[in-house]
Design a protein around this motif. Structure first.
Motif, mmCIF file in Angstrom:
data_model
loop_
_atom_site.group_PDB
_atom_site.id
_atom_site.type_symbol
_atom_site.label_atom_id
_atom_site.label_comp_id
_atom_site.label_asym_id
_atom_site.label_seq_id
_atom_site.Cartn_x
_atom_site.Cartn_y
_atom_site.Cartn_z
ATOM 1 N N THR A 197 4.302 -7.137 3.457
ATOM 2 C CA THR A 197 4.633 -5.685 4.183
ATOM 3 C C THR A 197 3.687 -5.390 5.877
ATOM 4 N N VAL A 198 2.362 -6.446 6.165
ATOM 5 C CA VAL A 198 2.300 -6.615 6.990
ATOM 6 C C VAL A 198 3.493 -7.520 8.352
ATOM 7 N N ALA A 199 4.136 -8.160 7.630
ATOM 8 C CA ALA A 199 4.841 -9.283 8.334
ATOM 9 C C ALA A 199 5.902 -8.463 8.888
ATOM 10 N N VAL A 200 6.874 -7.491 7.785
ATOM 11 C CA VAL A 200 7.564 -6.972 8.045
ATOM 12 C C VAL A 200 7.575 -5.586 8.569
ATOM 13 N N TYR A 201 6.231 -5.800 9.197
ATOM 14 C CA TYR A 201 6.432 -4.014 10.145
ATOM 15 C C TYR A 201 6.293 -4.676 11.318
ATOM 16 N N GLU A 202 5.567 -6.150 11.383
ATOM 17 C CA GLU A 202 4.809 -7.240 12.751
ATOM 18 C C GLU A 202 3.436 -6.515 13.225
ATOM 19 N N SER A 203 3.123 -6.263 12.542
ATOM 20 C CA SER A 203 1.557 -5.382 12.487
ATOM 21 C C SER A 203 0.447 -5.936 12.388
ATOM 22 N N ASN A 204 -0.504 -5.111 11.820
ATOM 23 C CA ASN A 204 -1.895 -5.918 11.496
ATOM 24 C C ASN A 204 -2.080 -5.126 10.458
ATOM 25 N N TYR A 205 -3.340 -5.237 9.782
ATOM 26 C CA TYR A 205 -4.290 -4.559 8.688
ATOM 27 C C TYR A 205 -3.981 -3.202 8.634
ATOM 28 N N GLY A 206 -4.356 -2.495 9.902
ATOM 29 C CA GLY A 206 -4.722 -1.573 9.977
ATOM 30 C C GLY A 206 -3.324 -0.264 9.598
ATOM 31 N N VAL A 207 -1.991 -1.296 9.630
ATOM 32 C CA VAL A 207 -0.462 -0.316 9.597
ATOM 33 C C VAL A 207 -1.131 -0.067 7.462
ATOM 34 N N VAL A 208 -1.668 -0.669 7.351
ATOM 35 C CA VAL A 208 -1.707 -0.566 5.743
ATOM 36 C C VAL A 208 -2.890 -0.270 5.159
ATOM 37 N N GLN A 209 -4.112 -0.255 5.639
ATOM 38 C CA GLN A 209 -5.091 0.972 5.683
ATOM 39 C C GLN A 209 -5.324 2.329 5.483
ATOM 40 N N GLN A 210 -3.669 2.732 6.695
ATOM 41 C CA GLN A 210 -3.822 4.001 6.338
ATOM 42 C C GLN A 210 -2.625 4.664 5.771
ATOM 43 N N GLU A 211 -2.442 5.773 4.933
ATOM 44 C CA GLU A 211 -1.270 6.711 4.644
ATOM 45 C C GLU A 211 -0.096 6.251 5.128
ATOM 46 N N GLY A 212 0.569 6.302 4.898
ATOM 47 C CA GLY A 212 1.982 6.099 5.266
ATOM 48 C C GLY A 212 2.847 5.507 4.581
ATOM 49 N N LYS A 213 3.726 5.190 4.864
ATOM 50 C CA LYS A 213 5.276 4.237 4.651
ATOM 51 C C LYS A 213 4.507 3.089 4.141
ATOM 52 N N ALA A 214 3.880 2.193 4.950
ATOM 53 C CA ALA A 214 4.584 1.039 5.235
ATOM 54 C C ALA A 214 2.976 0.476 3.760
ATOM 55 N N ARG A 215 1.910 1.288 3.930
ATOM 56 C CA ARG A 215 1.062 1.074 2.844
ATOM 57 C C ARG A 215 1.509 1.977 1.461
ATOM 58 N N ASP A 216 2.887 2.292 1.491
ATOM 59 C CA ASP A 216 3.094 2.286 0.373
ATOM 60 C C ASP A 216 3.937 1.417 -0.284
ATOM 61 N N MET A 217 4.729 0.866 0.369
ATOM 62 C CA MET A 217 5.359 -0.805 0.458
ATOM 63 C C MET A 217 4.139 -0.963 -0.304
ATOM 64 N N MET A 218 3.719 -1.434 0.318
ATOM 65 C CA MET A 218 2.788 -2.553 0.236
ATOM 66 C C MET A 218 2.005 -2.273 -1.278
ATOM 67 N N ILE A 219 1.894 -1.160 -2.121
ATOM 68 C CA ILE A 219 1.007 -0.552 -3.326
ATOM 69 C C ILE A 219 2.033 -1.283 -4.162
ATOM 70 N N GLY A 220 3.735 -0.351 -3.782
ATOM 71 C CA GLY A 220 4.824 -0.486 -4.400
ATOM 72 C C GLY A 220 5.249 -1.899 -4.777
ATOM 73 N N ALA A 221 5.198 -2.743 -4.351
ATOM 74 C CA ALA A 221 4.758 -4.250 -3.910
ATOM 75 C C ALA A 221 3.841 -4.408 -4.851
ATOM 76 N N MET A 222 2.751 -4.747 -5.329
ATOM 77 C CA MET A 222 1.670 -4.655 -5.790
ATOM 78 C C MET A 222 1.376 -4.863 -7.687
ATOM 79 N N ARG A 223 1.742 -3.014 -7.992
ATOM 80 C CA ARG A 223 2.176 -2.662 -9.104
ATOM 81 C C ARG A 223 3.187 -3.576 -9.521
ATOM 82 N N GLU A 224 4.343 -4.367 -8.932
ATOM 83 C CA GLU A 224 5.301 -5.366 -9.556
ATOM 84 C C GLU A 224 4.898 -5.883 -10.327
ATOM 85 N N VAL A 225 3.945 -6.868 -9.173
ATOM 86 C CA VAL A 225 2.973 -7.675 -9.642
ATOM 87 C C VAL A 225 1.985 -7.163 -11.251
ATOM 88 N N ILE A 226 1.466 -6.402 -11.414
ATOM 89 C CA ILE A 226 0.839 -5.849 -12.140
ATOM 90 C C ILE A 226 1.686 -6.127 -13.696
#
Length: 307
Positions: A197-226
């Motif tokens: 997710t951080v690679a796709v957003y070309e950003s840093n940890y901050g982008v997924v540490q706060q609520e928003g589309k990037a964090r939702d995408m990250m958690i969605g990807a993680m739930r697929e691993v579950i």
């Protein structure tokens, strides 16, 4: 179990520099060996390697130089360099050598074990570090911990005790885990979410540490691993998701995972190790993984545009 005295590291990326620099201040220089090819060694000796502004003092060996086997051998290469690394360490593997692989993913131990024997390997997860490497400079705020243990659950072997004693002596933060397969899958879940997710957003940890589309995408990807872990008999849960999100929350918001650093430097990433593995397992188990499919396509597109 003999005492660990000679340590070899292969791979001077973020983790290799981080652990190498720490160990170099805690043990005799001659007992810590960094393996690299001759061209890289010349570059390191000319330009030097720095960790949080300090110049690293390493003993470099090329793969063909004869030496005493290592008591502890640590792999810190990228996954796409693993095959070459396995060949490069052959002079460092003896009967008593213990091998730790701090690589991302859930497969490096078995790949190394096929060559040198499963009995030499302790399963390992490096977590909680926020190291960023730019050129020959590594910076980090949090060193994180090395979690290790036997593949077999609920077993604390002499190998595990020996590594723990050594890490105590050199003051390297660690944790013994008696369910390493689950721990590895948990870290894999985190990487699949965060790194991509951080690679796709070309950003840093901050982008997924706060609520928003990037964090939702990250958690969605993680739930697929579950969902995949259920089929694989590993049984990750939402509680594991919460645990790894709490690890993520401790990292410096300005830090970046390795894949984001790769994209920034226009290097090939480990997308095959993350979404590639997810898509392969999804096909095997007949599960839909749309978030990872999207991440896979986005990262492949980014890489195809490198000049």
């Amino acid at each position: 179990m003999r005492e660990i005295k000679k340590v070899t590291i292969i791979g001077l990326g973020a983790l290799g520099i981080l652990y190498g620099h720490h160990l170099s201040k805690k043990m005799p220089k001659v007992d810590l060996r960094i393996i690299a090819d001759r061209e890289r060694i010349n570059k390191y000796e000319k330009e030097h390697v720095y960790c949080n502004g300090e110049r690293c003092s390493f003993t470099y060996l090329s793969a063909d130089e004869p030496c005493e086997p290592a008591d502890l051998l640590i792999f810190t290469v990228k996954y796409n360099g693993l095959k070459d690394a396995i060949q490069a360490v052959k002079n460092h593997v003896g009967e008593q050598t213990i091998i730790l692989s701090a690589l991302n993913g859930i497969s490096s131990e078995s790949v190394i074990g096929q060559v040198y024997g499963e009995e030499k390997i302790l399963y390992t997860v490096a977590q909680g570090m926020d190291a960023v490497k730019e050129g020959n400079q590594l910076t980090y705020e949090h060193m994180g911990i090395l979690c290790f243990g036997e593949q077999e659950p609920d077993l604390i072997s002499d190998k595990v005790k020996g590594v723990a004693e050594f890490f105590d002596k050199v003051e390297l933060p660690y944790e013994i885990d008696t369910n390493m397969v689950k721990r590895q899958w948990g870290k894999f879940m985190l990487n699949v979410g965060v790194n991509q997710t951080v690679a796709v957003y070309e950003s840093n940890y901050g982008v997924v540490q706060q609520e928003g589309k990037a964090r939702d995408m990250m958690i969605g990807a993680m739930r697929e691993v579950i969902a995949l872990s259920e089929k694989a008999g590993v049984h990750l849960t939402e509680a594991d998701l919460d645990y790894w999100l709490s690890v993520l929350a401790t990292l410096s918001p300005d830090g970046k995972p390795s894949m984001a650093q790769d994209v920034e430097a226009r290097r090939p990433s480990e997308v095959e190790l993350f979404a590639g593995t997810v898509l392969h397992l999804a096909k095997q188990y007949g599960i839909a993984t749309p978030v990872n499919q999207k991440l896979y396509e986005r990262i492949q597109l980014i890489e195809s545009q490198y000049k």
